[in-house]
Design an enzyme around this catalytic site. Structure first.
Site, PDB file in Angstrom:
ATOM      1  N   GLU D  75       0.813  -1.216   0.000  1.00  0.00           N
ATOM      2  CA  GLU D  75       0.000   0.000   0.000  1.00  0.00           C
ATOM      3  C   GLU D  75       0.854   1.278   0.000  1.00  0.00           C
ATOM      4  O   GLU D  75       0.299   2.392   0.007  1.00  0.00           O
ATOM      5  CB  GLU D  75      -0.943   0.025   1.216  1.00  0.00           C
ATOM      6  CG  GLU D  75      -2.052  -0.998   1.139  1.00  0.00           C
ATOM      7  CD  GLU D  75      -1.683  -2.333   1.782  1.00  0.00           C
ATOM      8  OE1 GLU D  75      -0.462  -2.578   1.939  1.00  0.00           O
ATOM      9  OE2 GLU D  75      -2.596  -3.099   2.111  1.00  0.00           O
ATOM     10  N   HIS D  94      -4.051   6.255   6.272  1.00  0.00           N
ATOM     11  CA  HIS D  94      -4.928   5.480   5.398  1.00  0.00           C
ATOM     12  C   HIS D  94      -5.495   4.299   6.180  1.00  0.00           C
ATOM     13  O   HIS D  94      -4.775   3.388   6.564  1.00  0.00           O
ATOM     14  CB  HIS D  94      -4.126   4.965   4.188  1.00  0.00           C
ATOM     15  CG  HIS D  94      -4.802   3.835   3.457  1.00  0.00           C
ATOM     16  ND1 HIS D  94      -4.130   2.727   3.017  1.00  0.00           N
ATOM     17  CD2 HIS D  94      -6.093   3.634   3.114  1.00  0.00           C
ATOM     18  CE1 HIS D  94      -4.967   1.893   2.414  1.00  0.00           C
ATOM     19  NE2 HIS D  94      -6.172   2.420   2.466  1.00  0.00           N
ATOM     20  N   HIS D  96      -9.529   2.107   7.393  1.00  0.00           N
ATOM     21  CA  HIS D  96     -10.862   1.661   6.965  1.00  0.00           C
ATOM     22  C   HIS D  96     -11.786   1.813   8.151  1.00  0.00           C
ATOM     23  O   HIS D  96     -12.347   0.840   8.646  1.00  0.00           O
ATOM     24  CB  HIS D  96     -10.807   0.201   6.507  1.00  0.00           C
ATOM     25  CG  HIS D  96      -9.606  -0.129   5.686  1.00  0.00           C
ATOM     26  ND1 HIS D  96      -8.450  -0.593   6.230  1.00  0.00           N
ATOM     27  CD2 HIS D  96      -9.372  -0.028   4.344  1.00  0.00           C
ATOM     28  CE1 HIS D  96      -7.544  -0.779   5.276  1.00  0.00           C
ATOM     29  NE2 HIS D  96      -8.075  -0.448   4.128  1.00  0.00           N
TER      30      HIS D  96
END
Lengths: 214, 214, 214, 214
Positions: D75, D94, D96
């Site tokens: 990533e 970053h 979720h």
């Protein structure tokens, strides 16, 4: 002033974090027990970290006495504004508890859906800073803005009790709303009667909550 | 009476806090194992703090025996009223668990949406104190109000088990309701059959829950 | 058989409790690594308490080998039934995770709303025991019922990974559904591609989760 | 480079786990303080476990310098792509986070419903990899995909602050949406003004959050 008063006010701050009402911000204050023209409030600090030595003393115009180098919260103007206008107010808890905020964004009024939140049956005013001051940074950062805000709560332990059960009642109402259809809740008469009983039990809850943060 | 009985009743109180059913309030009681005309219940105390020495003994009229200076809960009238009218009731858990309360406010009935809550399939009565007594403080604070309330549960460990899974099933139903459309759940026949299996597993859960609070 | 295999299977049980997938019930099993006609599963015990010594060995007909006085789960028939019919299934996690159950009650299908739950994009079958067996106690308690149930998952670590992210994805979908309107999610093609990546990261998550329960 | 910089970046990773923004995955990176053509990011590791020794240094094309056998995240292309295109971006988080993802699935835009999330009032872009690249594994795994993604945040502490309060604001909005009817939130002007105040308080929150993970 007794050291125990400062320790209880600091514990109130930590309790409200522990009970999920305050997060990294939130302020609890009380009117000075011996001088109604002053109030007590923490220096600028995350509420989970407040101890008795962090409590500062302010005039109702929010001027600090004997700051000893400590930096006050800008939000003290919210507290001073209320103490100045409302002689009956002895303590204030100002937070952003997650289930309560939605009721400031939509037209649905908060209701008393939980026995310990019976006091909500009297109605919950919403203060929208935009109506009076236009587009601001939404902080109560001046005496003028503090004066425009006129909500308040009872004594110190009750302020904590009420802040906690306002959040609990809000969560219940959010879930009941999701089920749809008409919703029951305490009416004003029931709310007044039940609140008398609730206030008589504040001490029992206070001791429990305090034991978790000391 | 065996000390272990008192210790288990006290553990039941602490378990229901630990499992999110009780908060700063909530009471669990049991019928006296040797004398069905008496019941056992904690003195007035936050349920997380109850130990064996806090358990008092009451007549079915809620008169304490040998109080030793301990202060009883006013809510004992809810318990006494049920034990007096319902000889089959051996234990009661009275709380305000957050996901259950919405079902007392709206017309949607509770259903059995979780295997361990199969007993809910028989129906969950809602007692509205307002219908019989008008606007009150909503506390079951007299023998008359206690008698008017007629809901009950099985034995002590089962009362804990059922209080926990009533809350769990309520959470599931609230989420399923949010999805909309028709909703399945156990019917009465399935509920009765599954409850037999569930009761056989209460001991396994009890040991786990007890280990968390002792 | 290596002791580490038994320890990992026991850890899987405790991880699924720690991650909120299992509560006081829930069972994880695996096909025997050296003998595909056998499977391994804990004795009847709360899943939070399972250790290597609690793991028993069963035939695909659910007969225990060398029980040493240990009492098996009645739910082993769910596991045996799947291992018998589906040679590709190497491990099974059977639980009642709270956000997933609503999708068994309403017509809304589960979708892949979270990257780590990409495998859900292939579709999630719902087994309703009522259709085949009428009103039962809803337990998979016989070989016949076990054979009627034909859902399955990959290897042991993947079973844990998938059980956890099925719950996470279900929570996301419940929240998205509350917002209303059309909802995006991974399609089958994306689900298959993303699942390859996800499986490559299972080890990293497994080490973290295991460190929390050992 | 100062060791304290690496320790703060590692702490940022652990803070975002502790605050419920990252789960078993999630990456926080920062532009190199002395060389704007490089960035710093952990090796491939669960974010709860990251320490200063896990921080690697990369070119804006995502080539590692002095890897010392450490394995980088795939990533990293998301991070490098943003640092390369957007010279104003100093740090990226970053993740979720559970309440935010629904807003990527439905048409409802995220709004600023919480004072500390005032920056959301400027609008929250949604990047749908499917529109540009078709059905993929949805990972930003190449320089081309990284370049296609152009969202970004301010300095390292602010990235953490904003990731946390984006999640909080999303939860509030989800609850307000469930109540139905028109919903208020900060407008762009208020959002800009309130954000100035918020950024001035980042340090206070940072110290608190850091104390929980060190």
């Amino acid at each position: 002033m007794e050291r125990a008063v400062l320790e209880d006010l600091a514990a109130a701050s930590r309790i409200l974090v522990d009970q999920g009402v305050f997060d990294a911000a939130g302020h609890v204050s009380m009117r000075h027990p011996d001088n109604p023209d002053r109030f007590l409030m923490s220096r600028s600090l995350a509420p989970a970290l407040v101890t008795a030595d962090d409590i500062m003393e302010f005039s109702l115009d929010c001027e600090p006495f004997d700051p000893k180098g400590r930096n006050p919260f800008i939000e003290r103007f919210l507290h001073g504004g209320v103490y100045k206008k409302r002689a009956d107010v002895m303590a204030i808890a100002h937070g952003h508890s997650a289930a309560v905020i939605p009721f400031g964004l939509v037209a649905t009024p908060m209701r008393a859906t939980y026995h310990n939140a019976a006091f909500l049956a009297a109605g919950v005013p919403v203060f929208d800073i935009r109506e009076r001051f236009g587009a601001t940074d939404i902080v109560i950062s001046s005496a003028e803005k503090g004066a425009a805000l006129a909500d308040a709560l009872g004594d110190k332990q009750s302020a904590v009790f009420r802040a906690i059960f306002t959040e609990v009642s809000a969560r219940v109402q959010l879930q009941a709303a999701a089920l749809g259809g008409p919703m029951a809740a305490l009416d004003e008469d029931e709310g007044r009667k039940a609140d008398v009983i609730n206030l008589a039990t504040v001490g029992r809850s206070w001791e429990l909550w305090k034991s978790r943060v000391t």
